[in-house]
Design a protein around this motif. Structure first.
Motif, short mmCIF file in Angstrom:
data_model
loop_
_atom_site.label_atom_id
_atom_site.label_comp_id
_atom_site.label_asym_id
_atom_site.label_seq_id
_atom_site.Cartn_x
_atom_site.Cartn_y
_atom_site.Cartn_z
N GLY A 40 0.54 -1.42 -0.17
CA GLY A 40 0.12 0.13 -0.11
C GLY A 40 0.99 1.33 -0.01
O GLY A 40 0.36 2.34 -0.51
N ALA A 41 2.07 1.26 -0.11
CA ALA A 41 3.54 2.01 0.24
C ALA A 41 3.33 2.76 -1.19
O ALA A 41 2.82 2.39 -2.22
CB ALA A 41 4.50 1.66 0.85
N PRO A 42 3.61 3.95 -1.51
CA PRO A 42 4.07 4.12 -2.75
C PRO A 42 5.23 3.83 -3.50
O PRO A 42 6.17 3.47 -2.36
CB PRO A 42 4.40 5.67 -2.81
CG PRO A 42 4.10 6.13 -1.28
CD PRO A 42 3.58 4.79 -0.46
N THR A 43 5.65 3.73 -4.76
CA THR A 43 6.53 2.98 -4.64
C THR A 43 6.99 3.72 -6.05
O THR A 43 6.73 4.75 -7.02
CB THR A 43 6.41 1.95 -5.76
OG1 THR A 43 5.29 1.44 -7.16
CG2 THR A 43 5.83 1.04 -4.41
N GLY A 44 8.17 3.81 -6.63
CA GLY A 44 9.10 4.10 -8.47
C GLY A 44 9.52 5.49 -7.61
O GLY A 44 9.74 6.12 -6.10
N SER A 45 9.27 6.43 -8.33
CA SER A 45 10.09 8.24 -7.65
C SER A 45 9.33 8.84 -8.68
O SER A 45 9.09 9.08 -9.56
CB SER A 45 12.06 7.85 -8.15
OG SER A 45 12.30 6.94 -8.16
N PRO A 46 8.59 10.16 -7.52
CA PRO A 46 8.60 11.79 -8.23
C PRO A 46 9.15 12.45 -9.40
O PRO A 46 10.54 11.91 -9.56
CB PRO A 46 8.44 11.90 -7.30
CG PRO A 46 9.38 12.12 -6.15
CD PRO A 46 10.26 10.61 -6.37
N THR A 47 8.15 12.75 -9.87
CA THR A 47 8.87 13.70 -11.15
C THR A 47 9.83 14.62 -10.98
O THR A 47 9.29 15.71 -9.82
CB THR A 47 7.50 14.28 -11.54
OG1 THR A 47 6.75 13.09 -12.73
CG2 THR A 47 7.93 14.98 -12.55
N THR A 76 7.30 9.48 -4.77
CA THR A 76 6.30 7.66 -4.91
C THR A 76 7.93 7.17 -4.26
O THR A 76 7.68 5.64 -4.42
CB THR A 76 5.99 7.92 -6.57
OG1 THR A 76 7.03 8.27 -7.54
CG2 THR A 76 4.78 8.43 -6.88
N THR A 77 8.74 7.56 -3.85
CA THR A 77 10.10 6.92 -3.93
C THR A 77 9.78 5.61 -2.88
O THR A 77 8.92 6.07 -2.13
CB THR A 77 11.23 7.86 -2.96
OG1 THR A 77 11.42 8.84 -3.92
CG2 THR A 77 12.56 6.68 -2.84
N ALA A 78 10.15 4.44 -2.65
CA ALA A 78 9.75 3.52 -1.37
C ALA A 78 10.32 3.28 -0.47
O ALA A 78 11.22 4.22 -0.03
CB ALA A 78 10.92 1.74 -2.41
N ARG A 79 9.55 3.20 0.12
CA ARG A 79 8.91 3.99 1.56
C ARG A 79 10.04 3.17 2.92
O ARG A 79 9.02 1.49 3.06
CB ARG A 79 7.55 4.94 2.54
CG ARG A 79 8.07 5.36 3.06
CD ARG A 79 6.67 5.78 4.10
NE ARG A 79 5.09 4.37 3.95
CZ ARG A 79 4.78 4.24 5.00
NH1 ARG A 79 6.15 4.70 5.72
NH2 ARG A 79 4.08 3.85 4.76
N THR A 80 10.53 3.05 3.39
CA THR A 80 10.67 2.46 4.68
C THR A 80 10.33 2.47 5.90
O THR A 80 9.96 3.34 6.01
CB THR A 80 12.66 2.44 4.49
OG1 THR A 80 12.85 1.91 4.10
CG2 THR A 80 12.44 1.44 6.22
#
Length: 317
Positions: free
Chosen positions: A156-163, A262-266
């Motif tokens: 459910g957490a964001p993935t990828g990288s923000p623009t 949207t960076t992978a969150r720990t």
């Protein structure tokens, strides 16, 4: 803060044997009611004690324990920014950070101590290290997370990288110091504790970057001198990190600009730096209106430190 980490001798004698015993433990055990010392009121006000609040000055061997020491991290800058408002126009949820610093031995407040804070912005970038993003630095620096640091994203957490944001992975809070790449100094500042050992900063809720949970870095310096140029001399008696519970972080993720990160969150539980011991390890007590976190958050914590030791977070403490 030129030379603030150069050691000076103690101003008075203490029970050093007992201090060594205290140093073996970690964390600040906050006495009942301390979390309620500050009113979660309007952000326009400075340090506003809640009605009936009492200053902590009680002595006793089990009143507090030493707050957990952690790594300084790669992005500390001795910037001499003497200020309580560190926002510099950065977008994000308003955060009033209220800290109380006490002597863990006597439980008496430490007045005139210098407290530093620094943290990333909503997109996980540290001021002073923006240029390192092109080399792989979601937190403002290059490199990769240490072995064992999470690299994926929780359900459910964001993935990828923000623009437009850096796409790499910074060191996950460890490693040696990185030299700044630019002159930006937002979300960094230093201020003195008052006679109650209290200090407050106006900032924004930090964002996240790959390999680390949401956090704020802090240092406490004592026995120095306040001058027009900044805080001179003295010793660094505490280097730590302040942490946020998962529920609050998930709430911020629904608010811009955090929702664009949207960076992978720990998560807090996955973090390799957080000691996992609640307030003893720097877990902040948060106050905000449920369902309306965007209006602002008040964060409080009492830190028990040993003013006679050096804890600079570089491994020599």
């Amino acid at each position: 803060m030129t030379g603030h980490e150069k050691a000076q001798g103690p101003k008075h004698k203490r029970d050093l044997t007992r201090r060594k015993v205290l140093a073996a433990g970690t964390g600040a055990v906050v006495a009942a009611g301390v979390g309620g010392t500050f009113a979660a009121g309007a952000f326009a006000g400075e340090e506003t004690p809640a009605a009936g609040a009492k200053a902590s000055g009680t002595s006793g061997e089990t009143c507090y324990r030493l707050t957990s020491e952690t790594t300084e991290g790669p992005y500390y800058i001795d910037a001499d920014k003497l200020r309580r408002d560190v926002t510099e126009g950065q977008d994000g949820i308003p955060l009033m950070l209220r800290l109380k610093v006490i002597d863990a031995d006597t439980c008496k407040p430490l007045a005139d101590a210098a407290v530093d804070i620094w943290h990333c912005n909503a997109l996980g970038v540290y001021s002073g290290y923006e240029a390192m993003g092109s080399g792989g630095g979601g937190g403002g620096g290059g490199g990769t997370p240490p072995s064992g640091a999470p690299t994926g994203s929780p359900t459910g957490a964001p993935t990828g990288s923000p623009t437009g944001a850096p796409t790499g992975s910074p060191p996950a809070g460890g490693g040696g110091h990185e030299e700044p790449t630019d002159d930006e100094r937002y979300l960094r500042g230093t201020w003195r504790t008052d006679k109650k050992g209290e200090v407050a900063f106006r900032t924004v809720f930090p964002g996240w970057y790959q390999g680390r949970c949401v956090h704020i870095h802090t240092k406490v310096h004592v026995n120095g001198t306040w001058t027009d140029a900044g805080y001179e001399g003295g010793t660094t008696c505490h280097t730590g990190q302040l942490f946020f519970d998962e529920a609050s972080v998930l709430a911020t993720a629904e608010v811009e600009p955090y929702s664009t990160n949207t960076t992978a969150r720990t998560t807090l539980d996955e973090d390799t730096i957080y000691p996992g011991n609640g307030t003893e390890g720097g877990l902040l007590k948060l106050k905000y209106k449920k369902g309306a976190i965007a209006k602002g958050v008040v964060a409080t914590l009492t830190m028990g430190v040993d003013p006679e030791v050096t804890q600079d977070g570089t491994g020599g403490g």
